[in-house]
Design a protein around this motif. Sequence first.
Motif, PDB file in Angstrom:
ATOM      1  N   LEU A   7       0.857  -1.182   0.000  1.00 30.85           N
ATOM      2  CA  LEU A   7       0.000   0.000   0.000  1.00 30.85           C
ATOM      3  C   LEU A   7       0.897   1.238   0.000  1.00 30.85           C
ATOM      4  O   LEU A   7       1.881   1.306   0.749  1.00 30.85           O
ATOM      5  CB  LEU A   7      -0.912   0.094   1.222  1.00 30.85           C
ATOM      6  CG  LEU A   7      -1.689   1.433   1.143  1.00 30.85           C
ATOM      7  CD1 LEU A   7      -3.153   1.247   0.985  1.00 30.85           C
ATOM      8  CD2 LEU A   7      -1.328   2.386   2.239  1.00 30.85           C
ATOM      9  N   THR A   8       0.559   2.176  -0.839  1.00 34.34           N
ATOM     10  CA  THR A   8       1.237   3.466  -0.790  1.00 34.34           C
ATOM     11  C   THR A   8       0.327   4.495  -1.446  1.00 34.34           C
ATOM     12  O   THR A   8      -0.752   4.160  -1.938  1.00 34.34           O
ATOM     13  CB  THR A   8       2.625   3.398  -1.454  1.00 34.34           C
ATOM     14  OG1 THR A   8       3.297   4.639  -1.243  1.00 34.34           O
ATOM     15  CG2 THR A   8       2.536   3.123  -2.939  1.00 34.34           C
ATOM     16  N   GLY A   9       0.748   5.747  -1.403  1.00 34.99           N
ATOM     17  CA  GLY A   9      -0.118   6.757  -1.996  1.00 34.99           C
ATOM     18  C   GLY A   9       0.467   8.147  -1.927  1.00 34.99           C
ATOM     19  O   GLY A   9       1.594   8.347  -1.463  1.00 34.99           O
ATOM     20  N   ASP A  10      -0.308   9.101  -2.405  1.00 32.25           N
ATOM     21  CA  ASP A  10       0.135  10.496  -2.457  1.00 32.25           C
ATOM     22  C   ASP A  10      -1.031  11.423  -2.146  1.00 32.25           C
ATOM     23  O   ASP A  10      -2.172  11.126  -2.468  1.00 32.25           O
ATOM     24  CB  ASP A  10       0.650  10.818  -3.870  1.00 32.25           C
ATOM     25  CG  ASP A  10       1.786   9.912  -4.266  1.00 32.25           C
ATOM     26  OD1 ASP A  10       2.929  10.233  -3.943  1.00 32.25           O
ATOM     27  OD2 ASP A  10       1.525   8.855  -4.880  1.00 32.25           O
ATOM     28  N   ARG A  11      -0.677  12.559  -1.559  1.00 36.18           N
ATOM     29  CA  ARG A  11      -1.698  13.593  -1.359  1.00 36.18           C
ATOM     30  C   ARG A  11      -1.965  14.305  -2.679  1.00 36.18           C
ATOM     31  O   ARG A  11      -1.013  14.739  -3.333  1.00 36.18           O
ATOM     32  CB  ARG A  11      -1.192  14.648  -0.382  1.00 36.18           C
ATOM     33  CG  ARG A  11      -0.938  14.121   0.989  1.00 36.18           C
ATOM     34  CD  ARG A  11      -0.453  15.257   1.863  1.00 36.18           C
ATOM     35  NE  ARG A  11       0.156  14.722   3.067  1.00 36.18           N
ATOM     36  CZ  ARG A  11       0.676  15.471   4.030  1.00 36.18           C
ATOM     37  NH1 ARG A  11       0.698  16.781   3.907  1.00 36.18           N
ATOM     38  NH2 ARG A  11       1.186  14.921   5.099  1.00 36.18           N
ATOM     39  N   VAL A 152       7.893   4.121  -0.079  1.00 37.66           N
ATOM     40  CA  VAL A 152       7.744   5.579   0.036  1.00 37.66           C
ATOM     41  C   VAL A 152       9.120   6.220   0.167  1.00 37.66           C
ATOM     42  O   VAL A 152      10.126   5.531   0.330  1.00 37.66           O
ATOM     43  CB  VAL A 152       6.896   5.978   1.275  1.00 37.66           C
ATOM     44  CG1 VAL A 152       5.417   5.822   1.032  1.00 37.66           C
ATOM     45  CG2 VAL A 152       7.325   5.200   2.503  1.00 37.66           C
ATOM     46  N   GLN A 156       8.899   9.604   4.916  1.00 36.63           N
ATOM     47  CA  GLN A 156       7.771   8.889   5.502  1.00 36.63           C
ATOM     48  C   GLN A 156       8.190   7.893   6.590  1.00 36.63           C
ATOM     49  O   GLN A 156       7.340   7.213   7.169  1.00 36.63           O
ATOM     50  CB  GLN A 156       6.991   8.152   4.403  1.00 36.63           C
ATOM     51  CG  GLN A 156       6.368   9.079   3.372  1.00 36.63           C
ATOM     52  CD  GLN A 156       5.284   9.939   3.967  1.00 36.63           C
ATOM     53  OE1 GLN A 156       4.352   9.445   4.574  1.00 36.63           O
ATOM     54  NE2 GLN A 156       5.422  11.252   3.830  1.00 36.63           N
TER      55      GLN A 156
HETATM   56  N1  TRP Z   1       1.767  10.889   3.440  1.00 37.57           N
HETATM   57  C1  TRP Z   1       1.838  10.494   2.073  1.00 37.57           C
HETATM   58  C2  TRP Z   1       2.272  11.730   1.267  1.00 37.57           C
HETATM   59  O1  TRP Z   1       2.514  12.746   1.836  1.00 37.57           O
HETATM   60  C3  TRP Z   1       0.525   9.988   1.532  1.00 37.57           C
HETATM   61  C4  TRP Z   1      -0.012   8.816   2.280  1.00 37.57           C
HETATM   62  C5  TRP Z   1      -1.175   8.791   3.004  1.00 37.57           C
HETATM   63  C6  TRP Z   1       0.563   7.530   2.391  1.00 37.57           C
HETATM   64  N2  TRP Z   1      -1.364   7.582   3.546  1.00 37.57           N
HETATM   65  C7  TRP Z   1      -0.318   6.774   3.198  1.00 37.57           C
HETATM   66  C8  TRP Z   1       1.739   6.945   1.909  1.00 37.57           C
HETATM   67  C9  TRP Z   1      -0.032   5.456   3.540  1.00 37.57           C
HETATM   68  C10 TRP Z   1       2.013   5.642   2.255  1.00 37.57           C
HETATM   69  C11 TRP Z   1       1.132   4.903   3.063  1.00 37.57           C
HETATM   70  O2  TRP Z   1       2.354  11.683   0.072  1.00 37.57           O
END
Ligand code: TRP
Length: 362
Positions: A7-11, A152, A156
């Motif tokens: 799992l990962t992601g971006d704002r 990430v 992070q």
């Molecule tokens: N904090 C990450 C960012 O600034 C985005 C994010 C939200 C995230 N929840 C997450 C990344 C969980 C990894 C896992 O881009």
Amino acid sequence: MSKKIILTGDRPTGKLHLGHYVGSLKRRVELQNSGEFDDIFIMIADAQALTDNADNPEKVRENIIEVALDYLSVGLDPAKSTLFVQSYVQELTELTFYYSNLVTVARLQRNPTVKSEIQMRNFEASIPVGFFTYPISQAADITAFKATTVPVGEDQLPMLEQTKEIVRSFNRIYGEALVEPEILLPDNAACLRLPGTDGKAKMSKSLGNCIYLSDDAKTLKKKVMSMYTDPDHIRIEDPGKVEGNCVFTYLDAFCKDEYFEEFWPEYNNLQEVKDHYKRGGLGDVKCKKFLIKVLNKELAPIRERRAKYEQDIAYVYQVLEEGSKRAREVAQATLADVKAQMQINYFEDKELIQRHIERYQK
Ligand code: TRP
């Protein structure tokens, strides 16, 4: 064998840039295509973006499609990775609420990422509670999908530490239900933290020092030509410094040996270029022109895919909607486990009901 899940992601507060690409996106695509993972979730963290943009929902709303386009352009494939929008998975907020009982205010105050972000945003006097507690919500994001691997950037790291602590506390108090995740950092030093084009520590939209994945060749050229190099390298004959010189940091991150044959046959590899630059006699413009070619080459397939998806925005929204439904089903299952472990699953617990019936039976 236990499953391997990402799992990962971006704002979604802006378009994604080269820093995102080398720091995380590129790796995600490699991991996706490695076939080593049982499941991959890529989240557009709109709810987290609102923790410091509460007064600007428009910004978040407009950038969801931008981030989705960037994801698809770099090669994330909806057939292999579930792309979804955080706020559509309500279970995440419910998990956050329960996890917040396991975290102290003092612990959040010590979080280095939160500390520096508070400074950056001048939040010192008035930190929104939602922003202050976003590490807890990030733990919910990760654990809801039972993620084992979180690719990430190094910024992070404190979030992952916080997540692990929550997982340990939860499992100790309520019994094993959550999985401790591992962070996966980029393996190349230049990729860990790609500086902005002005030489500042980090690419950041607010500093205006980013090269975006969606920049066209003309914009890219302009940005590279005005890039920060070695301020003491005035005449071509002067010896130059490659440390802290953006052009070389970017080349460290993007250049492959094969590009020399194609674009700069006078050299065999980057080390030869660096040696020449350090000795003196090699000008910035030549290096910049090479970097432009390298970047255009690396960005070509990304631009091509972007152009295609831009012509089918309805499809991109459909990918996100379907991904969000699927993500929600997974998070629902985890929430059910969590509630069972916490013993707040009263109506599902027939034994509890039977016991209470018997308690009052005359
Ligand atoms: N904090 C990450 C960012 O600034 C985005 C994010 C939200 C995230 N929840 C997450 C990344 C969980 C990894 C896992 O881009």
